[in-house]
Design an enzyme around this catalytic site. Structure first.
Site, PDB file in Angstrom:
ATOM      1  N   ASP A 433      58.549  -4.600 -55.205  1.00  0.00           N
ATOM      2  CA  ASP A 433      57.539  -4.628 -54.246  1.00  0.00           C
ATOM      3  C   ASP A 433      58.308  -4.521 -52.900  1.00  0.00           C
ATOM      4  OD1 ASP A 433      55.159  -5.210 -52.953  1.00  0.00           O
ATOM      5  OD2 ASP A 433      56.140  -7.415 -52.634  1.00  0.00           O
ATOM      6  N   GLU A 713      51.470  -5.766 -34.612  1.00  0.00           N
ATOM      7  CA  GLU A 713      50.565  -6.024 -33.360  1.00  0.00           C
ATOM      8  C   GLU A 713      51.255  -7.373 -32.740  1.00  0.00           C
ATOM      9  OE1 GLU A 713      46.522  -6.269 -34.061  1.00  0.00           O
ATOM     10  OE2 GLU A 713      46.284  -4.101 -33.429  1.00  0.00           O
ATOM     11  N   THR A 903      54.341  -0.291 -53.397  1.00  0.00           N
ATOM     12  CA  THR A 903      53.881  -1.224 -52.391  1.00  0.00           C
ATOM     13  C   THR A 903      52.423  -0.844 -52.019  1.00  0.00           C
ATOM     14  OG1 THR A 903      54.105  -1.764 -50.232  1.00  0.00           O
ATOM     15  CG2 THR A 903      54.720   0.307 -50.765  1.00  0.00           C
ATOM     16  N   ASP A1040      57.046 -10.770 -54.803  1.00  0.00           N
ATOM     17  CA  ASP A1040      56.756 -12.010 -54.199  1.00  0.00           C
ATOM     18  C   ASP A1040      55.313 -12.512 -54.218  1.00  0.00           C
ATOM     19  OD1 ASP A1040      56.125 -10.377 -52.299  1.00  0.00           O
ATOM     20  OD2 ASP A1040      56.712 -11.804 -50.562  1.00  0.00           O
ATOM     21  N   ASN A1043      49.911  -9.996 -55.877  1.00  0.00           N
ATOM     22  CA  ASN A1043      49.388  -8.703 -56.102  1.00  0.00           C
ATOM     23  C   ASN A1043      50.597  -8.038 -57.031  1.00  0.00           C
ATOM     24  OD1 ASN A1043      51.393  -8.846 -54.197  1.00  0.00           O
ATOM     25  ND2 ASN A1043      50.837  -6.949 -52.940  1.00  0.00           N
TER      26      ASN A1043
END
Lengths: 1454, 349
Positions: A433, A713, A903, A1040, A1043
């Site tokens: 991942d 952001e 990913t 981790d 998903n």
């Protein structure tokens, strides 16, 4: 309701807990409120009635059919344990075999041993496994319990209030009240949120690994907002889908008492395991509970894993079964023939009880069965028990490895699977991942370029490094000293009186600072002992501003203040706009530090005075930092790009492009300047500080917390804050920013065009409060923004030129950023006049109101607005890699492991990270396939494949030639390292659906690494399964988040990273580590050890059993195949159980063929496990043959010695037993590479124990074991010299061949492992040198996979970034061009390549004799030009040296 | 930050989970790592070779000192063996004589063995067909033992001793005569002290009773026997019943189908004080044990022993051969080593 769910996913069978609901006909009439309308079928729908007492009767009855919220992941309960466990154990073939033998021994015709005795091994095996299972299950039970007994607040209809309840007591229909930061106990339909807009923020990290906040909406239309939700008055019935595992789909409706229906979807569902964020209170009704929740249904439960060795072992056991069959057959036939020889039964052929003899065939058949019992040990059942024990020991040692312990989290490695430790040593593919695994999932502002001027933010970079490098190993430090900058005086004498006690991490110490330069050198270091929390908060928030930029900003601020705010100077505008854009152009939520997660919507009143201590402290900190940075880069005076780069950014690619030939010189000169300019600027900056201080003092705010949908952001907002453009508040209508001058500007937000992946940008349209201008701030991917820039046709030529130059420079910087693995964003602005805006606004409104193709219209309007932009600048954000990731990846790659990244993240991000963690190299050709069309996909795959193959053919002859040279390196056939492949989720879908898997795999085989972006959890697991099944390789998944769970479970070895994102991945994993870098030691050291140990042990067990049991077999030839044994049964059992079991077990747990340091230094050694070199069919067969030979010796030497004598059966068996014990133990001794005290004690202890036991047993047991009677045999034999003579000579003869081979290999062999073993004996210093030599030898010998850094550094100049995103065949042609040029570039380096085999050969020859001649760089390859190398190779050597030299420089200054 | 909250956190400080930094747990125990360097390898081979060769030569020399005479009397007593083929003649006596000449003296202790060929005493069902408890003199129910079918007669009388081994006991009697100038001297032979001391004193006991015949009252002899067990040696009370040396030795079942059992020892008195002098000898054999059924042969053997056993030279040969092999291997390795060193591709320091 179990029946309604896909049973395959439904692994949690709770037996008897609920009766299946076939009885829906009974159910339907129970629903008076809904039954009139629709004949609701509980088989198709789920009906949820609120548990508020209004429909309690129905509620009660319906809810009994729904699963409770209690989870149970255990296999057994107290009562079912024994039968169920036994049942499962008898699924194992070995146990059935044992059982069969035990039963067989009950028949007198074939009885060899005592009936009871035969049961013993079976019982032991069953018992051991049982205990193990019980412990494992109990651990699960305990974990379940902690979850089940977590507390949550549930509405109680009696008390009319929310009361605290355990998770397990939550039922479908319950109203649950959740507070901020609470974990959601079940799948809950959101009915109320404290947010005015009915929004509830959700962190789904536990579920899909995404840390950004998701918004969930209260079911619309039903709630009257602003009134607190009262469950009591909730009368609606909820009808929704049956439980399923789709995390992104959910639909249903709510039926109001007036039969009105209100629909809802996934937007209103709070999923179990997620965390409520940023919302004070949320209330919902439980829809799915316990095992029916989406989270649990997605968790397919642990898969029973069998390690590769065990699978292989099973194969060999079948071979053993075959062998056993043959031997038994020989026995049966032999017995038949032997019996047939007699015309009359001889006196020694004893009839059965009734005096009858069985017929010839029957006798043969009985003998067959007898032989099975007799030779049962041939099937090494004890092996299973031993393996389990050894694995326990191995796991214990892995668990206790202090290097795998994470101090920050106080977590050692968790070994959750006990039986696949050795698989760690055989991994061929790693699927990783990205977010949270490779990276820390912390976005940090790194650098920016404004108006074409690059601000490198070295101070910031240094700050980021500081904590990493705090306790660098001394050794590394020593290496560094050579190159590092002279220590700078960073701690300026205390200018400020208020000294706080809090340590400032940024300015730790001089040492920390220049260690900071070496960010890529993070070799196996411990983590810093700073606590995780303190670190994570400051790391992302506190951006150390670039002093140059800061000064400019301040200057600009002063200017704007002194002059009129309406008069803009050119540069200052760009700067101000840039930071305004950073602060405004986002969707960040603001909260204050004192009240975290409480949204700030109103700008706080400005307090001119009353500065708290904390504020002073903050200020102090900031100022101090500023002064610090001053001392570093004060010499930076001009905006000259080149100078700034050469002097400051000695990162080598920058240097290379700026035509700086000698970096060292550049560095020096730059340093010189710096030191000169230091004094003067200090004064200047100090005065500036004064000014600044006075400004900021007036309005120092409380600290703000920003929460953003995407972490970058927030990073940008923090960056803006660092330059005093502080985002103070934000509402959908207004946004307030405080400027460096301290004034607050409140912008009216006219429109927000949210980010989408097609446009790849977002914009805000605001009205500037001072100028009243309508400004569009846009930020987005450079690829799109650059095309949208204004064509300055109307402007004058100089301006146009200037724009162009800025654009070019910015693009250049962006390329550097990308190469550095930074996430790049372009910031642009556009000023609209009122008319244009109104026109556009109308458009927009229309589009928003449109019903048909609304999305397209919106898109169109957005695109319409975002044109003719003016470039302000660009930012580089780092998704910080975890400590040691590039190093780990490189080591793993060198170990021959292919690494894929799967990913869910954006493609650009993934590619960037891939570059920065060295998964892709700058000169790799990267193929990107993004398509949704099958045909396109196929043709693309074909084209790429062709391209790749062409390239491979060029290399193939070389490899063949190389193959002749007898080195151990030629064995591995790894694909060419030149290519990278990037695909996205959609393409993956096409590949899976269109049956293109094989082509895809064929392509990936040629690729150095593969990136799958934007892939769903399911796709991840599908990719893993595909590779695992089709390529038949050992796979490892590491992730981790939740998903990654399916991926982790799909792989042979699943590794969870604990800490960051909840426990789901850890729960599903086989091993849980806390950092990615631990993988290196886990695989390279523990994996190797476990594999080598276990493989050798398994082979040894086979050997042991075969060589021992064959003794009995040979005896059959001398006893008429009657099944006689010459060894007492107890001694036989004890032989396997005690006398020869401890040394191999100890060996399996403790043996170290190579030390950990060497294994880490030479990752190549890992290939031994990868290629299953220790345990494969050939070694098995050789061992078997050796076992046969040894047993022949052990039998026939005593036989021939005692032939024709008056020796009796057991007196004959005793020396055989002893001799074979010695042989077997000495064989083990030969195999042992490490002798600790344990080994010596075990070895000697085994022999002593045997003797003592035999003596005691033979002395006391006159009648213990009738009819066999070994009384006094040992004693008698110990008094005879023949016995000793036998014991001396037999092991010698038996082990002579093996020892000969070992000796030959040990003295003249050249395998890597042996050399590594020899290395271990050398002193430490010499060891390192030798490792370097071995590695350099390997490098030059051109092992395809393991081309370490130097290889791609020396031809850095030719590096090409060939990202070729071809979306259609035409574009593909372009990419061909790219690869063409790529090939051109490689051909330039080719002379060297062609040389390599020979060089490899010379190194091979010279390696041993010579001490290193070049010791100057410990990093670079040691290039010793061979005789045949001639001029060319010497040139190459120079090239090498140059490369390595530069490399080390770069390592320092990065 | 409460990111971990999915697993509800436990309050309070727990001890660090940091593993011990002990040598064992970190797998850093001090260890000896044997390396097969050329020096160790060569010294191993040459030392082993030298040792084995010297021991082997000693063994061969000693084995050569053993004197042994083996006479196969199954053919020489063919009349008797024919008689024995018919089991109905079981009670007829048959004697035969076998002459042989010793060319030189056999000095030292001389042991007389009977040898049987092709008699599979090690057959599985034969080996177990005994009752050790009965032989210990205990009054046990042999029905439960492994003696079947040689446990009881039809009428229920138990056999003493039971089982196939006892039943098939070797029952030839052999006497040795020394023909000294037409006079025939019976060589004095010892019939006790031939079995293991522990067998005689621990493993075998007669049932306790007033006298032997009463001890075995209520039992019957095994079917193949001529006389009951308490009449095996009527001359020596301590060599009678289960304690009879011939019986004890027979009960120690042989490892191979061809074997010898110690029968008598030459009593070293008078002219036999030094051993057996050279000359003509005669075996007088009472031929009772039938072997033709299973194509067996019977021998009588006279032999001496040395420190390392009997006449079997194998052990010496094995030592010599393996010693030679080890030495040779040592030379081979040296050769390879030297050759590779010349080539300079050899890595060892």
């Amino acid at each position: 309701m179990a029946l309604s769910v896909d049973s395959a996913l439904y692994r949690w069978q709770r037996r008897g807990a609920e009766s299946p609901s076939q009885t829906l006909s009974e159910l339907t009439p129970l629903l008076p409120s809904v039954r009139d309308k629709v004949k609701l079928n509980l088989n198709k729908w789920r009906i949820v009635l609120p548990d508020n007492g209004r429909q309690w009767k129905d509620q009660k009855q319906v809810s009994t059919f729904y699963s409770g919220n209690k989870i149970k992941t255990t296999k057994y309960s107290w009562f079912t344990f024994l039968p169920q466990n036994l049942f499962e154990q008898f699924h194992r073939l070995g146990n059935v075999y044992f059982f069969f033998l035990a039963v067989l021994n009950w028949f007198p015709q074939v009885e060899v041993f005592h009936r009871e005795i035969t049961m013993l091994p079976l019982i032991v095996v069953l018992l051991v496994s049982m205990v193990k299972d019980a412990v494992e299950d109990y651990r699960k039970h305990r974990f379940d319990k902690t979850i089940n007994f977590s507390k949550t607040r549930v509405y109680d209809k009696e008390e009319h209030a929310y009361v605290e309840k355990c998770w397990k007591d939550v039922r479908v229909g319950d109203f649950v009240q959740l507070q901020c930061n609470e974990t959601i106990p079940a799948d809950i339909l959101l009915l109320y949120s404290s947010d005015q807009n009915g929004v509830c923020h959700l962190e789904t990290a536990n579920l899909d690994g995404e840390t950004n906040l998701k918004q969930r909406q209260v079911v619309t239309g039903f709630s009257r907002q602003n009134t607190f939700f009262e469950p009591e008055f909730f009368q609606n019935t909820i009808i929704c889908e049956l439980p399923n595992n789709d995390l992104n789909k959910f639909k249903g409706y709510m039926e109001q008492p007036n039969n009105e229906r209100i629909g809802f979807n996934i937007e209103s569902l709070l999923l179990r395991g997620c965390t409520i964020r940023n919302t004070e209170v949320a209330v919902g009704i439980v829809i799915y509970a316990g095992h029916e929740t989406k989270a649990m249904l997605n968790n397919s439960g642990p898969r029973y894993k069998r390690s590769k060795i065990e699978r292989q072992m099973n194969m060999d056991i079948f071979l053993c079964v075959g062998l056993l069959f043959v031997m038994c057959l020989i026995g049966a036939v032999g017995h038949g023939i032997w019996t047939g020889n007699f015309s009359e039964h001889p006196p020694y052929d004893v009839p059965d009880k009734n005096g009858n003899f069985p017929s010839l065939v029957l006798a043969g058949f009985y003998m067959f069965l007898t032989m099975i019992i007799l030779l049962q040990v041939l099937i090494p059942i004890s092996l299973y028990v031993s393996i389990e024990l050894v694995k326990l020991g191995q796991v214990f040692l892995i668990h206790n490895d202090i290097d795998l312990y994470d101090e920050e989290a106080d977590l050692p490695i968790q070994c959750r699977a006990l039986n696949i430790a050795e698989d760690l040593g055989q991994i061929q593919y790693i699927f990783s991942d990205k977010t949270g695994t490779l990276t820390e999932n912390k976005m940090v502002f790194r650098r920016c370029t404004v108006d074409g001027i690059e601000f490198s933010h070295q101070e910031n970079a240094r700050r980021l490094e500081t904590h990493r490098e705090l306790d660098l190993d001394d050794e590394d430090f020593a290496k560094l000293q050579h190159f590092s900058l002279p220590p700078l005086n960073v701690e300026r004498p205390g200018t400020y009186k208020q000294r706080t006690l809090r340590p400032l991490r940024r300015s730790q110490s001089a040492r920390a600072h220049f260690q900071g330069h070496t960010r890529n050198r993070s070799l196996g270091r411990r983590d810093s002992n700073q606590s995780q929390v303190a670190f994570s908060t400051t790391l992302e928030k506190d951006v150390a501003p670039d002093s140059r930029l800061l000064r400019r900003v301040r200057e600009a601020a002063l200017h704007t203040e002194n002059l009129s705010p309406f008069v803009h100077m050119k540069t200052s505008t760009a700067l101000t706009d840039f930071f305004l854009a950073l602060a405004i152009c986002n969707t960040v939520l603001v909260s204050t530090a004192t009240e975290p997660r409480q949204r700030v919507t109103v700008p706080p009143p400005i307090k001119p005075s009353g500065i708290t201590l904390e504020k002073i402290h903050q200020m102090f900190q900031r100022l101090k930092l500023a002064s610090l940075s001053q001392s570093f880069s004060s010499s930076q005076s001009s905006s000259d790009l080149g100078a700034s780069f050469t002097a400051k950014n000695t990162e080598e690619h920058l240097a290379a492009l700026d035509c700086c030939d000698n970096d060292n010189d550049c560095c020096d000169s730059g340093r010189g300047h710096e030191l000169q300019g230091k004094g003067s600027t200090d004064i200047g900056s100090a005065s500036l500080d004064e000014v600044f201080k006075s400004v900021t003092n007036s309005s120092l705010p409380t600290e703000f917390c920003y929460e953003a949908e995407s972490p970058d952001e927030a990073a940008l907002v923090y960056a803006a804050q660092a330059y005093s453009f502080t985002l103070v508040s934000r509402t959908p209508e207004q946004v307030t920013v405080r400027l460096p001058q301290g004034t607050l500007l409140t912008f009216d937000i006219l429109y927000t065009l949210a980010f989408d992946s097609v446009r790849k940008r977002m914009s805000v349209v605001v009205r500037h409060p001072l100028t009243e201008e309508i400004v569009v701030y846009t930020k987005g991917a450079d690829s799109v923004i650059m095309d949208l820039l204004e064509d300055s046709d109307k402007a004058d030529i100089s301006a146009e030129k200037r724009m162009k130059r800025i654009k070019e420079k910015t693009q250049k910087h962006l390329d550097y950023y990308a190469r550095d693995g930074l996430r790049t964003l372009c910031i642009a602005k556009k000023v609209l006049n009122e008319d244009d805006f109104q026109k556009w606004a109308n458009f927009r409104r229309e589009a928003e109101a449109a019903i048909e193709n609304r999305d397209e219209l919106l898109m169109e309007t957005a695109q319409h607005l975002e044109t003719k932009l003016t470039l302000l600048g660009a930012t580089g954000i780092e998704d910080r890699l975890q400590d040691g990731v590039p190093d780990t990846i490189e080591a793993l790659r060198e170990a021959g492991i292919q690494i894929w990244v799967l990913t869910g993240d954006k493609q650009e991000t993934a590619v960037n990270i891939a570059y920065s963690c060295k998964l892709l190299k700058q000169r790799d050709t990267v193929f990107t396939i993004n398509t949704e069309n099958k045909e396109t996909c196929e043709s693309l795959l074909n084209l790429t494949l062709e391209e790749v193959r062409k390239n491979c053919e060029v290399e193939k002859p070389r490899r063949k030639f190389f193959g002749i040279i007898p080195t151990s390196f030629s064995t591995s056939e790894a694909p060419s390292p030149e290519f990278g492949l990037v695909v996205d989720g959609r393409t993956l879908n096409i590949i899976f659906q269109g049956g293109l898997e094989e082509k895809f795999l064929a392509l990936t085989k040629h690729c150095r690494s593969v990136l799958c972006c934007r892939s769903t959890p399911l796709q991840k697991s599908m990719v893993v399964k595909l590779v695992r099944r089709q390529l038949k390789v050992m796979t490892l998944s590491i992730g981790d988040g939740a998903n990654d769970v399916s991926m982790i479970q799909a792989a042979d070895v699943g590794i969870g990273i604990s800490g960051q994102e909840g426990m789901q991945a850890v729960m599903a994993s086989d091993f849980a580590i806390s950092r990615f870098k631990h993988l290196k030691k886990l695989l390279l050291v523990h994996g190797h050890w476990c594999y080598a140990r276990l493989a050798k042990m398994v082979i040894y067990f086979f050997y042991k059993n075969v060589s021992y049991v064959n003794l009995l077999f040979w005896y059959q030839f001398f006893c008429g195949f009657s099944g006689s044994t010459m060894i007492d049964y107890w001694q036989m059992i004890f032989f396997n159980l005690f006398f020869t079991s401890i040394p191999p077990l100890l060996f399996g747990v403790l043996d170290k063929d190579v030390s950990a340091e060497t294994l880490l230094g030479l990752p190549e050694l890992y290939k031994i496990g990868q290629n299953s070199e220790i345990y494969k069919l050939s070694t098995f067969i050789i061992t078997m043959l050796d076992a046969f030979y040894q047993s022949l010796i052990c039998f026939f030497v005593p036989y021939l010695t005692y032939e024709n004598s008056d020796i009796d059966v057991f007196s004959f068996g005793n020396p055989i037993n002893t001799v074979s014990l010695l042989t077997i133990l000495l064989h083990q001794a030969l195999e042992m590479k490490t002798w600790t005290l344990f080994h010596v004690v075990a070895m000697i202890g085994s022999v002593v124990f045997y003797l003592v036991f035999s003596l005691i047993y033979n002395a006391t047991c006159v009648l213990c074991n009738p009819p066999t009677n070994p009384y006094w045999i040992m004693e008698k034999q110990l008094s005879e010299p023949t016995f000793y003579l036998l014991c001396l000579i037999t092991p010698v003869i038996a082990l002579l061949p093996r020892f000969f081979i070992f000796a030959l290999r040990g003295t003249v062999g050249a395998s890597l492992i042996l050399k590594a073993q020899q290395l271990d004996k050398r002193p430490k210093r010499q060891q390192d040198l030798e490792i370097q030599k071995l590695r350099s030898r390997k490098t030059t010998s051109g092992t395809p996979v393991a081309s370490p850094t130097s290889n791609d550094d020396f031809d850095q100049n030719f590096s090409h970034l060939c990202v070729s995103p071809f979306l259609h065949p035409a574009a593909a042609a372009v990419s061909h061009g790219d690869t063409e040029s790529q090939r051109l570039s490689t051909s330039e380096v080719n002379p060297l390549r062609k040389r390599t085999p020979e060089e490899g050969y010379f190194f091979f020859n010279r390696w041993a004799e010579e001490e290193p001649t070049t010791t100057d760089s410990s990093e670079g390859p040691v290039a010793t030009p061979g005789q045949g190398g001639g001029k060319l190779s010497r040139d190459n050597a120079n090239n090498f040296n140059h490369g390595s030299h530069r490399r080390s420089v770069s390592a320092v200054t990065l | 930050e409460n990111k971990m909250s999915f697993l509800p956190q436990k309050e309070g400080q727990h001890p660090s989970r940091c593993p011990d930094n002990s040598a064992f747990k970190q797998q850093k125990l001090p260890a000896w790592k044997p390396q097969l360097t050329i020096a160790t390898v060569l010294s191993t081979f040459f030392l082993t070779g030298a040792f084995c060769l010297s021991v082997g030569i000693c063994l061969i020399l000693s084995a050569n000192r053993v004197r042994e005479v083996q006479i196969d009397y199954s053919d020489k007593c063919s009349d008797c063996s024919k008689l024995r083929e018919n089991s109905s003649n079981w009670n007829k006596e048959c004697h035969c004589s076998v002459n042989f000449t010793l060319k030189e003296d056999i000095l030292g202790d001389v042991f007389m063995y009977y040898g049987l060929q092709n008699f599979y005493q090690n057959h599985r069902r034969y080996v177990i067909s005994r009752s050790d408890a009965q032989l210990l003199g205990r009054n046990v129910n042999i029905e439960k033992s492994y003696c079947a079918p040689f446990t009881t007669y039809q009428n229920g009388t138990p056999m003493a001793p039971c089982g196939a081994i006892a039943n098939s006991m070797f029952n030839d009697t052999i006497d040795l005569f020394y023909n000294l100038k037409s006079s025939v001297i019976q060589v004095p032979l010892l019939k006790t002290g031939n079995s293991w001391w522990t067998d005689k004193n621990v493993k075998f006991h007669n049932p306790k009773a007033y006298n032997l015949s009463s001890a075995f009252a209520g039992t019957a002899r095994p079917p193949y026997w001529w006389k009951p067990v308490y009449l095996l040696d009527e001359e020596d009370e301590r060599n009678n019943g289960y304690l009879n040396d011939d019986f004890i030795i027979w009960m120690r079942v042989s490892a191979f189908a061809t074997f010898r059992n110690l029968y008598r020892r030459v009593h070293r008195i008078r002219q036999f004080a030094a051993g057996l002098p050279a000359g003509n000898y005669t075996f007088h054999i009472s031929y009772n044990f039938p072997v033709t059924k299973f194509k067996g042969r019977k021998h009588v053997i006279l032999s001496t022993v040395v420190w390392c056993g009997g006449s079997n030279p194998f052990l010496g040969i094995a030592y010599v051969v393996s010693g030679a092999a080890a030495t040779l291997t040592g030379f081979v390795i040296t050769a390879i080593h030297l050759k590779l060193r010349k080539k300079k591709t050899y890595f060892q320091k």
